[in-house]
Design an enzyme around this catalytic site. Sequence first.
Site, PDB file in Angstrom:
ATOM      1  N   LYS A  85       0.803  -1.220   0.000  1.00 19.43           N
ATOM      2  CA  LYS A  85       0.000   0.000   0.000  1.00 19.43           C
ATOM      3  C   LYS A  85       0.840   1.276   0.000  1.00 19.43           C
ATOM      4  CE  LYS A  85      -4.273  -1.653   0.178  1.00 19.43           C
ATOM      5  NZ  LYS A  85      -5.223  -1.399  -0.914  1.00 19.43           N
ATOM      6  N   GLU A 107      -9.747   5.959   2.958  1.00 21.25           N
ATOM      7  CA  GLU A 107     -10.572   4.882   3.507  1.00 21.25           C
ATOM      8  C   GLU A 107      -9.644   3.714   3.770  1.00 21.25           C
ATOM      9  OE1 GLU A 107     -10.025   5.218   0.334  1.00 21.25           O
ATOM     10  OE2 GLU A 107      -9.478   3.156  -0.207  1.00 21.25           O
ATOM     11  N   SER A 372       1.715  -9.517  -1.005  1.00 24.17           N
ATOM     12  CA  SER A 372       1.258  -8.131  -0.880  1.00 24.17           C
ATOM     13  C   SER A 372       1.408  -7.566   0.532  1.00 24.17           C
ATOM     14  CB  SER A 372      -0.188  -8.023  -1.332  1.00 24.17           C
ATOM     15  OG  SER A 372      -0.977  -8.955  -0.636  1.00 24.17           O
TER      16      SER A 372
END
Lengths: 387, 258
Positions: A85, A107, A372
């Site tokens: 991210k 969010e 990830s």
Amino acid sequence: MNKGYFGKYGGTFIPETLSHACEELDKLYAEIKDTDEFKSELNDIYVNYVGRPSPLYFAESLTEYYGGPKIWFKREDLNHTGAHKINNTVGQALLAKKLGKKRIIAETGAGQHGVATATICAKLNLDCVIYMGQTDIERQELNVFKIKTLGAEVIPVTSGTATLKDALNESIRDWVTNVEDTHYIIGSVTGPHPYPTIVRDFNAISGKELKHQALEQINKLPDMIVACVGGGSNAMGVFHPFIEDKDVALIGVEAGGNSSMDVGGASINDGSQGVLHGAKTKILQTNTGDILETNSISAGLDYPGVGPEHAHLADIKRAEYVKIYDQEALDAFYLVSRKEGIIPALETAHALAYLEKVKTLSTDVNIVVNMSGRGDKDLYSVMNNDK
Amino acid sequence: MINKTFKNIKTNKATGFVPYIVAHYPNRDTFKEALTLLAELNADVIEIGIPFTDPIAEGKVIEKAHHKVLEDNFNISDLLDDVKDFKSKFDTPLIAMGYTNSFINPDQESFCQNAKNAGFDGFLIVDMPYVEHEMIEIIKNNDLEFVQLLAPTSTDKTITNCLANEPAMVYYITQRGVTGSGNLDYAEITENLMAIRNKINVPLVTGFGIKTTEHVNQFKNFTDGIVIGSSIVDILSKPNPLITLENYISPLIKEIKA
């Protein structure tokens, strides 16, 4: 064709109040993305702050365990804040600064995007507000505390299903209200144009690195890349540099949720065309267009939509999208923890669970799983699930 | 139809009253009675909100109403029956207001046909931008009118370019915010309304956060119509909704029409 379309998916389906902000962002990004100044500024953060490049790791024990194809991990879990991210948030925070915006909203579902946003906001001295569904706050307590520790505010969202989609709704409402001084860092390759493109481009750093690393370590491109898909940013990032390399199979793994329930989080496998949160894409909906309540053990995949470019790649069959259920992901979570000493995020565990389906492929095959994120944030959920 | 209504309003040098209610809120019967009441009180155009799970531009009051109606198993064909019934008694123009995803099922063409056959006069779709010309064409080809939203953040380019879709009405959003917010900046609103007026020649209505006769007074000479939504929806959730609604809107209508 209107701007921001991937085949028939994408577009800018937002209230008029936000049109100008999206146009401004689009224009700025087009102007600066290829300049040496922006590239070196971003690269400096990637190398010295995020800790890039992330390694391409040969998962020897897991490969041996399956006795089939060679398994590699692209270690995005080793990035600062523990997931892919941050690749996007640092890029967007730089854009926000250049737009003169002093306040950031975002969010978050699993909390990883919230942490990654709060992190770069702390570094760049930007005010930061994170919207998070009440259900997710409860299952991701550690990340909530991390976000607060980093100086950001967490606003619980109790409306609707109190998960990621509702956090998105509230973020859009905040943005509509504070659009003059606020930049909205959308955390996935979803939302109105230009977000799906910008978020993909920032995440594509992992795919670009992988290409070099594969040529160096495997002496060729991988045969298959596997990544989990909620909104789909880690997958889009690692897929994108390989789209023209037709011999590389691209596998997106969606969340099937609890196998005893009707709706998981698999928008491509189980959804149909619709418009949600700014884009025309595949969504999980009723026959009158209302959005269905999703379920997944993984907060980050618990979302009824998917990035429009994924919907397009599925249509043109350039990528294949499969579904993994909660229990299969949990099994993979434990297996990889015990075989490799790497605790994966539950999102990532969905991608890892797919290995079970391809274990009979030849030993000449090289498969890269995009790791990830790391699983620290999920330990409470897994503990509770085991009880 | 919408145009004709506003032509009459203009000829009389008056301002229009445009109430918004949510379909089947608080329940189907009260909704139908409220619709009739609004028509009897001479509403010039009535907006009917189509409930949606994710109404991103709505404040708490209207969002709650959308969710309540959906929990009560809202059925779009029932609404279309109610519209047909209403139209057999009144010719007040009705606009369906909502979000793109509610207007494209089972497909956009069929949805438009069904709405037209029931008696809807036009659509206001909050998240459909003017650049989606093809989708707007489908609406117009079904003989439905299209309402364009403009906001304080709209650029001159948008104001000019949106006219290519030939909207029947432009709805100016008074503020940066969701429906029912209370941040009215009178000076900015009147300035923007005058600027938009200079560029366009279609009926221009004004809404978001307008609740009192004082608000009405501030803008009524700068706009062709005043939209009142959240406060009406809020009243409909209370006991004796119809009497309370009449008591609330009568003085507002008097002020709008004065």
